[in-house]
Write a protein that holds these residues in place. Structure first.
Motif, PDB file in Angstrom:
ATOM      1  N   VAL A 262     -51.283 -15.111   1.086  1.00 15.34           N
ATOM      2  CA  VAL A 262     -49.476 -16.009   0.404  1.00 15.34           C
ATOM      3  C   VAL A 262     -50.384 -15.920  -1.302  1.00 15.34           C
ATOM      4  N   SER A 263     -51.819 -16.390  -1.950  1.00 14.73           N
ATOM      5  CA  SER A 263     -51.954 -15.782  -3.261  1.00 14.73           C
ATOM      6  C   SER A 263     -51.658 -15.142  -3.337  1.00 14.73           C
ATOM      7  N   TRP A 264     -51.727 -13.705  -3.183  1.00 13.32           N
ATOM      8  CA  TRP A 264     -51.392 -12.003  -3.538  1.00 13.32           C
ATOM      9  C   TRP A 264     -49.362 -12.097  -3.749  1.00 13.32           C
ATOM     10  N   LEU A 269     -43.383 -10.820  -7.410  1.00 12.88           N
ATOM     11  CA  LEU A 269     -42.303 -11.466  -7.621  1.00 12.88           C
ATOM     12  C   LEU A 269     -42.016 -11.041  -9.327  1.00 12.88           C
ATOM     13  N   ASP A 270     -40.499 -11.222 -10.522  1.00 16.86           N
ATOM     14  CA  ASP A 270     -40.866 -10.917 -11.573  1.00 16.86           C
ATOM     15  C   ASP A 270     -41.310 -11.037 -11.932  1.00 16.86           C
ATOM     16  N   ALA A 276     -41.416 -19.874 -10.051  1.00 14.97           N
ATOM     17  CA  ALA A 276     -42.152 -19.751  -8.738  1.00 14.97           C
ATOM     18  C   ALA A 276     -43.360 -19.299  -8.890  1.00 14.97           C
ATOM     19  N   ARG A 277     -44.112 -18.217  -9.475  1.00 12.22           N
ATOM     20  CA  ARG A 277     -45.578 -17.651  -9.401  1.00 12.22           C
ATOM     21  C   ARG A 277     -46.363 -18.716  -9.714  1.00 12.22           C
ATOM     22  N   VAL A 278     -46.139 -20.018 -10.647  1.00 10.41           N
ATOM     23  CA  VAL A 278     -46.870 -20.790 -11.253  1.00 10.41           C
ATOM     24  C   VAL A 278     -46.860 -21.944  -9.604  1.00 10.41           C
ATOM     25  N   LEU A 323     -53.572 -16.679  -9.690  1.00 13.20           N
ATOM     26  CA  LEU A 323     -53.799 -18.238 -10.355  1.00 13.20           C
ATOM     27  C   LEU A 323     -53.374 -17.490 -11.993  1.00 13.20           C
ATOM     28  N   LEU A 324     -55.338 -16.925 -12.241  1.00 10.51           N
ATOM     29  CA  LEU A 324     -55.139 -16.312 -13.515  1.00 10.51           C
ATOM     30  C   LEU A 324     -54.742 -14.825 -14.030  1.00 10.51           C
ATOM     31  N   GLU A 325     -54.407 -14.527 -12.892  1.00 11.65           N
ATOM     32  CA  GLU A 325     -53.948 -12.918 -13.513  1.00 11.65           C
ATOM     33  C   GLU A 325     -52.391 -13.439 -13.964  1.00 11.65           C
ATOM     34  N   PHE A 326     -52.158 -14.138 -13.094  1.00 13.20           N
ATOM     35  CA  PHE A 326     -50.421 -14.144 -13.489  1.00 13.20           C
ATOM     36  C   PHE A 326     -50.648 -14.626 -15.184  1.00 13.20           C
TER      37      PHE A 326
END
Length: 372
Positions: A262-264, A269-270, A276-278, A323-326
């Motif tokens: 789910v984290s992937w 996502l855009d 949404a990503r956070v 999360l860090l990648e985002f």
């Protein structure tokens, strides 16, 4: 002729009645003989329960006690307190030459004693016991038989809470060895020796069921110990339990894999969908942390790393990495945007400065032509 037949019938009836009376008398005499035998071997002044029996062949050697146990049930194995509960039938068998009696040509196979305290019994105790009790419903579950050659069979049903030190390095893929340790408390090996009964020393009920473990096998050992007061006989049975993996696969491993997957989702996502990503990254991270805390709450705090700690740590790293990648991608994207904007601004400034120069040159040329 009729008189003879009637007399024969009366005589036969008389013989039958006489036989029934004799049978009743024999039964009554048998019980009387049993009482007389008990009085003769353990009556007042005839038997001293404070003195142990002789050794083999009536020597001064140690009394030999053969032990056999029947495991009725194992109710729970607690990882936190490191203990387990077991109910068993405990049997001891030894020979006491003072209890020999005449079996009346095989008519008395054994005598049943209702009060075990009237004879000597081994001072065995369970050295790893935390709690224990006898069973007294409806009557005390105790059996004591005395055989004509002086053999004594002592059987009792007991429930025990025993300590079981566990090594959880490979949890939940581990095997645990839980022991039942029995030893003499007061008699040294010069007076008393415990031996496992030859042939089936440990028996286990066929319908034994444990919720999270499987009894893989058991081993009988001897653990004679030496202390400051002497050497004491000791026997031990090691129960080897294998932990069932299916429970942990459903409750721990599959949920952790789902959280990582789910984290992937945030990767698809855009990059401009920041809320949404956070939200997705923070939610999966907190859920994974809660899952890890719940796993550790069901285990004792140990100083070494467990296999489940490695698994949850890797899963937590993947979730945190998503999360860090985002955050890194967002930062890199904004940096590129700033660089692009700065580049466009410089380009615009250069273009405008060149236009101003051209205008100035055109104005100077026009002014020169006017003067001429």
């Amino acid at each position: 002729m009729n008189w003879c037949r009637s007399s024969d019938g009366a005589f036969g009836l008389f013989l039958l009645l006489l036989l029934l009376v004799n049978c009743g008398c024999e039964k009554a005499n048998y019980r009387h003989i049993e009482k007389r035998v008990l009085d003769s071997i353990i009556g007042p002044g005839r038997y001293d329960s404070r003195i142990r029996p002789h050794g083999i062949n009536n020597t001064d050697g140690p009394a030999i006690v053969n032990v056999n146990i029947y495991i009725r049930s194992i109710s729970k194995i607690d990882d936190v307190t490191m203990e387990y509960s077991v109910q068993l039938t405990f049997r001891e068998q030894w020979r006491d030459e003072r209890l020999e009696f005449d079996d009346m040509n095989g008519q008395m196979a054994y005598l049943t004693l209702t009060d075990p305290n009237k004879i000597w019994k081994p001072d065995l105790f369970f050295s790893n016991e935390k709690e224990g009790h006898f069973h007294d419903i409806i009557m005390p579950n105790v059996l004591l038989r005395i055989y004509p050659n002086g053999e004594v069979l002592y059987s009792i049903r007991i429930s025990l809470m025993l300590s079981c030190p566990m090594d959880l390095k490979y949890y939940p893929l581990d095997k645990q060895t839980c022991s039942i340790i029995m030893a003499s408390y007061g008699y040294t090996t010069d007076d008393l020796v415990f031996l496992w009964k030859v042939g089936d020393p440990v028996q286990v009920t066929k319908n034994l069921h444990l919720p999270r473990f499987t009894l893989e096998k058991f081993n009988t050992e001897y653990c004679t110990s030496k202390t400051n007061t002497g050497e004491y006989s000791c026997i031990r049975v090691d129960l080897i339990f294998k932990r069932e993996f299916s429970y942990y696969l459903i409750q721990i491993y599959i949920p952790c894999c789902m959280l990582v997957i789910v984290s992937w989702v945030s990767f698809w996502l855009d990059q401009n969908a920041i809320p949404a990503r956070v939200s997705l990254g923070v939610t999966t991270l907190l859920t994974m942390a809660t899952q890890t805390s719940g796993i550790n709450a069901s285990l004792p705090p140990v100083s070494y790393t467990k296999a489940i700690d490695v698994w949850t740590g890797v899963c937590l790293t993947f979730v945190f990495g998503a999360l860090l990648e985002f955050a890194l991608v967002n930062y890199a994207s904004r940096t590129d945007m700033h660089k692009q904007a700065a580049k466009q601004q410089r380009k615009w400034d250069i273009e405008h400065s060149s236009l101003d120069t051209d205008h100035m040159e055109d104005g100077a040329t026009t002014f020169a032509m006017v003067l001429m």
